[in-house]
Write an enzyme that holds these catalytic residues in place. Structure first.
Site, PDB file in Angstrom:
ATOM      1  N   TYR A  71      -0.245  -2.259   4.262  1.00  0.00           N
ATOM      2  CA  TYR A  71      -1.012  -1.008   4.241  1.00  0.00           C
ATOM      3  C   TYR A  71      -2.425  -1.228   3.731  1.00  0.00           C
ATOM      4  CZ  TYR A  71      -0.469  -1.108  -0.783  1.00  0.00           C
ATOM      5  OH  TYR A  71      -0.536  -1.500  -2.097  1.00  0.00           O
ATOM      6  N   PHE A  85      -9.386   1.742  -1.608  1.00  0.00           N
ATOM      7  CA  PHE A  85      -8.977   1.692  -3.010  1.00  0.00           C
ATOM      8  C   PHE A  85      -7.736   0.834  -3.223  1.00  0.00           C
ATOM      9  CE2 PHE A  85      -6.604   5.302  -1.403  1.00  0.00           C
ATOM     10  CZ  PHE A  85      -5.367   5.156  -1.990  1.00  0.00           C
ATOM     11  N   ILE A 105       4.130   7.748  -3.357  1.00  0.00           N
ATOM     12  CA  ILE A 105       3.668   9.136  -3.300  1.00  0.00           C
ATOM     13  C   ILE A 105       4.408   9.922  -2.209  1.00  0.00           C
ATOM     14  CG2 ILE A 105       1.383   8.700  -4.310  1.00  0.00           C
ATOM     15  CD1 ILE A 105       0.225   8.700  -1.478  1.00  0.00           C
ATOM     16  N   TYR A 131      -1.919  11.897  -5.481  1.00  0.00           N
ATOM     17  CA  TYR A 131      -1.974  11.769  -6.943  1.00  0.00           C
ATOM     18  C   TYR A 131      -2.447  13.037  -7.637  1.00  0.00           C
ATOM     19  CZ  TYR A 131      -1.333   6.852  -5.860  1.00  0.00           C
ATOM     20  OH  TYR A 131      -0.830   5.664  -5.382  1.00  0.00           O
TER      21      TYR A 131
END
Length: 189
Positions: A71, A85, A105, A131
């Site tokens: 990913y 990020f 998540i 988040y």
């Protein structure tokens, strides 16, 4: 997204359209831009947007299945892809996860359902599914919408047992319950 660099879609009048691209990369890039446009045109993003880039093969994954995933994650900034990020694409280790276990998540749990081995999907995840207001210190600002490109490299179905010939046999479509394998290994497929 279809094989041989085709994409198909319906317009507002339910007219079916097909586009053939010069390359797989061009088709994938177009599909990403369609997903970003969908995000930018919705008044408030309150669920995960998913866009298949490559469909993959085999059965779609369900909650309880174990996956190994490559990913890349971007911040959604200025109506498009912002800074990366997080990524494991150029690393030796894939991310191992069990769908539905709550270890990733909520947007991933939702957005990866139905993916197949070898499939790639583009996900745009609103803050409530990522988040939230807390973010991740030093990496993800509070209330950030996130974008991920995920690729399922390996799949181990939750309901899988070994046949007498040693090959992996899926019993998901069988009415009889199957034993859960004791090993944490992945099947050869």
């Amino acid at each position: 997204v279809r094989p041989n660099n085709y994409s198909t879609f319906y317009d507002d009048h339910r007219q079916n359209w097909s586009i053939m691209f010069e390359s797989e990369k061009a088709a994938v890039d177009f599909s990403k831009q369609v997903c970003i446009a969908k995000c930018n045109s919705s008044p408030a993003l309150d669920s995960v947007l998913c866009q298949d880039l490559l469909l993959g093969e085999g059965q779609g994954v369900e909650a309880g299945d174990s996956l190994e995933v490559a990913y890349t994650g971007w911040l959604f900034q200025n109506n498009g892809l912002g800074q990366v990020f997080d990524s494991n694409v150029n690393k030796d280790k894939l991310l191992r996860l069990k769908l539905g276990s709550g270890k990733v998540i909520k947007g991933w749990e939702e957005g990866m359902l139905g993916m197949k081995k070898g499939g790639r999907r583009f996900l745009i995840i609103p803050p409530a599914w990522a988040y939230g207001a807390q973010g991740v210190a030093g990496r993800v600002p509070p209330d950030s919408t996130l974008v991920f490109e995920v690729e399922v490299r390996r799949v181990k179905l939750a309901k899988e047992c070994s046949g007498s010939d040693g090959l992996s046999v899926s019993s998901r479509d069988s009415p009889a319950p199957s034993p859960v394998p004791s090993s944490d290994g992945f099947s050869s497929d």
